[in-house]
Design a protein around this motif. Structure first.
Motif, PDB file in Angstrom:
ATOM      1  N   SER A   1      12.297  22.601  10.208  1.00  0.00           N
ATOM      2  CA  SER A   1      11.227  22.052   9.359  1.00  0.00           C
ATOM      3  C   SER A   1      10.126  23.074   9.127  1.00  0.00           C
ATOM      4  O   SER A   1       9.565  23.159   8.024  1.00  0.00           O
ATOM      5  CB  SER A   1      10.646  20.779   9.993  1.00  0.00           C
ATOM      6  OG  SER A   1      11.597  19.736   9.980  1.00  0.00           O
ATOM      7  N   SER A   2       9.816  23.885  10.138  1.00  0.00           N
ATOM      8  CA  SER A   2       8.779  24.911   9.977  1.00  0.00           C
ATOM      9  C   SER A   2       9.192  25.952   8.953  1.00  0.00           C
ATOM     10  O   SER A   2       8.372  26.422   8.152  1.00  0.00           O
ATOM     11  CB  SER A   2       8.488  25.588  11.328  1.00  0.00           C
ATOM     12  OG  SER A   2       7.925  24.660  12.235  1.00  0.00           O
TER      13      SER A   2
ATOM     14  N   LEU B   1       3.001  25.780   5.443  1.00  0.00           N
ATOM     15  CA  LEU B   1       2.620  26.663   6.544  1.00  0.00           C
ATOM     16  C   LEU B   1       2.509  28.077   5.979  1.00  0.00           C
ATOM     17  O   LEU B   1       3.337  28.482   5.160  1.00  0.00           O
ATOM     18  CB  LEU B   1       3.679  26.643   7.658  1.00  0.00           C
ATOM     19  CG  LEU B   1       3.825  25.351   8.467  1.00  0.00           C
ATOM     20  CD1 LEU B   1       5.000  25.469   9.428  1.00  0.00           C
ATOM     21  CD2 LEU B   1       2.540  25.037   9.232  1.00  0.00           C
TER      22      LEU B   1
ATOM     23  N   GLN C   1       4.241  27.961  13.894  1.00  0.00           N
ATOM     24  CA  GLN C   1       3.710  26.603  13.922  1.00  0.00           C
ATOM     25  C   GLN C   1       2.407  26.709  14.687  1.00  0.00           C
ATOM     26  O   GLN C   1       2.406  26.851  15.905  1.00  0.00           O
ATOM     27  CB  GLN C   1       4.679  25.652  14.619  1.00  0.00           C
ATOM     28  CG  GLN C   1       4.219  24.202  14.658  1.00  0.00           C
ATOM     29  CD  GLN C   1       4.329  23.516  13.307  1.00  0.00           C
ATOM     30  OE1 GLN C   1       5.392  23.457  12.708  1.00  0.00           O
ATOM     31  NE2 GLN C   1       3.228  23.004  12.809  1.00  0.00           N
TER      32      GLN C   1
ATOM     33  N   ASP D   1      14.941  18.180   3.758  1.00  0.00           N
ATOM     34  CA  ASP D   1      14.789  18.117   5.216  1.00  0.00           C
ATOM     35  C   ASP D   1      15.438  16.833   5.736  1.00  0.00           C
ATOM     36  O   ASP D   1      14.855  15.755   5.652  1.00  0.00           O
ATOM     37  CB  ASP D   1      13.296  18.150   5.574  1.00  0.00           C
ATOM     38  CG  ASP D   1      13.067  18.458   7.050  1.00  0.00           C
ATOM     39  OD1 ASP D   1      14.058  18.566   7.792  1.00  0.00           O
ATOM     40  OD2 ASP D   1      11.898  18.594   7.454  1.00  0.00           O
TER      41      ASP D   1
ATOM     42  N   GLY E   1      12.973  24.982  14.660  1.00  0.00           N
ATOM     43  CA  GLY E   1      12.275  25.691  13.587  1.00  0.00           C
ATOM     44  C   GLY E   1      12.727  25.358  12.183  1.00  0.00           C
ATOM     45  O   GLY E   1      12.218  25.933  11.211  1.00  0.00           O
TER      46      GLY E   1
ATOM     47  N   ILE F   1       7.792  30.367  16.025  1.00  0.00           N
ATOM     48  CA  ILE F   1       8.990  29.544  16.214  1.00  0.00           C
ATOM     49  C   ILE F   1      10.252  30.349  15.935  1.00  0.00           C
ATOM     50  O   ILE F   1      11.255  30.229  16.638  1.00  0.00           O
ATOM     51  CB  ILE F   1       8.961  28.313  15.273  1.00  0.00           C
ATOM     52  CG1 ILE F   1       7.675  27.497  15.472  1.00  0.00           C
ATOM     53  CG2 ILE F   1      10.183  27.445  15.476  1.00  0.00           C
ATOM     54  CD1 ILE F   1       7.586  26.767  16.772  1.00  0.00           C
TER      55      ILE F   1
ATOM     56  N   LYS G   1       8.789  24.289   5.557  1.00  0.00           N
ATOM     57  CA  LYS G   1       7.360  24.181   5.229  1.00  0.00           C
ATOM     58  C   LYS G   1       6.775  25.533   4.825  1.00  0.00           C
ATOM     59  O   LYS G   1       5.892  25.605   3.971  1.00  0.00           O
ATOM     60  CB  LYS G   1       6.586  23.603   6.414  1.00  0.00           C
ATOM     61  CG  LYS G   1       6.822  22.115   6.625  1.00  0.00           C
ATOM     62  CD  LYS G   1       6.047  21.596   7.836  1.00  0.00           C
ATOM     63  CE  LYS G   1       6.257  20.101   8.015  1.00  0.00           C
ATOM     64  NZ  LYS G   1       5.528  19.580   9.197  1.00  0.00           N
ATOM     65  N   THR G   2       7.273  26.597   5.436  1.00  0.00           N
ATOM     66  CA  THR G   2       6.820  27.936   5.041  1.00  0.00           C
ATOM     67  C   THR G   2       7.282  28.252   3.628  1.00  0.00           C
ATOM     68  O   THR G   2       6.544  28.841   2.829  1.00  0.00           O
ATOM     69  CB  THR G   2       7.354  28.994   6.027  1.00  0.00           C
ATOM     70  OG1 THR G   2       6.909  28.670   7.354  1.00  0.00           O
ATOM     71  CG2 THR G   2       6.850  30.389   5.665  1.00  0.00           C
TER      72      THR G   2
ATOM     73  N   ILE H   1       8.060  32.985  11.504  1.00  0.00           N
ATOM     74  CA  ILE H   1       7.683  31.619  11.151  1.00  0.00           C
ATOM     75  C   ILE H   1       6.848  31.026  12.274  1.00  0.00           C
ATOM     76  O   ILE H   1       7.298  30.941  13.426  1.00  0.00           O
ATOM     77  CB  ILE H   1       8.932  30.750  10.909  1.00  0.00           C
ATOM     78  CG1 ILE H   1       9.873  31.400   9.879  1.00  0.00           C
ATOM     79  CG2 ILE H   1       8.530  29.346  10.476  1.00  0.00           C
ATOM     80  CD1 ILE H   1       9.254  31.655   8.519  1.00  0.00           C
TER      81      ILE H   1
END
Length: 236
Positions: free
Chosen positions: A48-49, A58, A18, A169, A46, A23, A52-53, A16
Motif C-alpha cells: 500500500s505504501s 506519500l 511510511q 489495492d 509495503g 519500508i 500511495k507513493t 519508500i
C-alpha cells in the motif's frame, strides 16, 4: 507530453517511506503502458505504501520516480490533482459517498477534476457505467448495490478520465470468489483496451491462474518476476 514508447511507471533506486520508516529500499522497475502486473507481499510489507507513493499520497524522498509523465520527486502539491486525473485508483473499501446516488458519486469526481459541461459529464458517466456493466444503476444509492456492484462503481469512477494506469489495492479482497472473478475479468478487459494495471492482491489462485508479471515486497526489497525467482521459497 509523454511519448507513447515511454513506460507509464519508472522507479529507479527509490526508497519508500511510511513516516520516517523506510519500508522498501532500492526499488527499481518499469511498467509499460499496456502491462498487467500483480503486486504481492505479506501484510505490512509495503504494498500500500508503494501504491500511495505512486499516486503521491506519500512523498518520494529518495531515488527517482516517474508516473504518467510526472516526476514524483519534484511534484508540487498543486499538481497532485492533475497527476491523479491520469491515474485510476481503486480501493478495497470502495470509498463511495453513501448519501449520494451512483451518478452523483461520479459527477463529484468529474467536477473535482475539472469537468464543466453538463452534457459531456452525463455522456461520460453513462459510458463508464455501461463499460462496467451497470448501465441501469445511475440513480441507485450505494446501499442498494451488492459489494461487487459497488466495486464496479469504483472502477467506473477510476475510468472517468481515461487513465494511463489503474492502481488497485486489493480490489477483490472483500468479495466472494465468484464476484471477485468477475471483477478481475473486468480489469483484464480494461487492460486489453490499452490501460496498464498494477494490482495488489493476496489471492493465490489469481497468481496461479494468470501468468502476469509479479512484483513482490519481501523483507524491505521489491523483487521482480522478470529478474528473480520470487517463489523460490514457495511463500507469497
Amino acid at each position: 507530453m509523454m511519448f507513447s514508447s515511454e513506460p507509464v511507471v519508472r522507479l529507479n533506486k527509490a526508497c519508500i517511506f511510511q513516516g520516517i520508516t523506510a519500508i522498501l529500499q532500492d526499488v527499481s522497475f518499469e511498467i509499460e503502458k499496456d502491462e498487467f502486473v500483480f503486486l504481492i507481499g505479506r501484510t505490512g510489507s509495503g504494498k500500500s505504501s508503494l501504491l500511495k507513493t505512486l499516486y503521491s499520497d506519500l512523498p518520494l524522498k529518495m531515488g527517482e520516480g516517474h508516473i504518467a509523465g510526472y516526476n514524483l520527486k519534484e511534484i508540487k502539491s498543486k499538481d497532485v490533482p492533475y497527476l491523479r486525473r491520469k491515474l485510476g485508483i481503486v480501493f478495497q473499501d470502495f470509498q463511495l459517498f453513501n448519501d449520494r446516488t451512483v451518478a452523483e458519486n461520479l459527477y463529484f469526481v468529474m467536477r473535482a477534476t475539472g469537468w464543466k459541461e453538463k452534457s459531456k459529464m452525463k455522456t461520460r458517466m453513462v459510458e463508464v457505467l455501461m463499460r462496467v456493466g451497470l448501465g441501469g444503476s445511475a440513480t441507485k444509492m450505494p446501499h442498494q448495490l451488492s459489494g461487487g456492484e459497488q466495486q464496479r462503481v469504483v472502477i467506473a469512477r477510476a475510468l472517468l478520465n481515461e487513465p494511463s494506469i489503474l492502481l488497485a489495492d486489493e480490489p477483490t479482497g472483500n468479495l466472494d470468489p465468484e464476484v471477485a472473478d468477475g471483477i478481475f475479468k473486468l480489469f483484464q478487459e480494461i487492460n486489453k483496451q490499452g490501460t496498464a494495471v498494477l494490482m495488489a492482491t493476496h489471492n493465490h489462485e489469481l497468481l496461479k491462474k494468470y501468468p502476469y508479471r509479479i512484483l513482490k515486497c519481501d523483507k524491505g526489497f521489491l523483487l521482480d518476476s522478470k529478474t528473480s525467482d520470487i517463489f523460490e521459497k514457495d511463500q507469497i
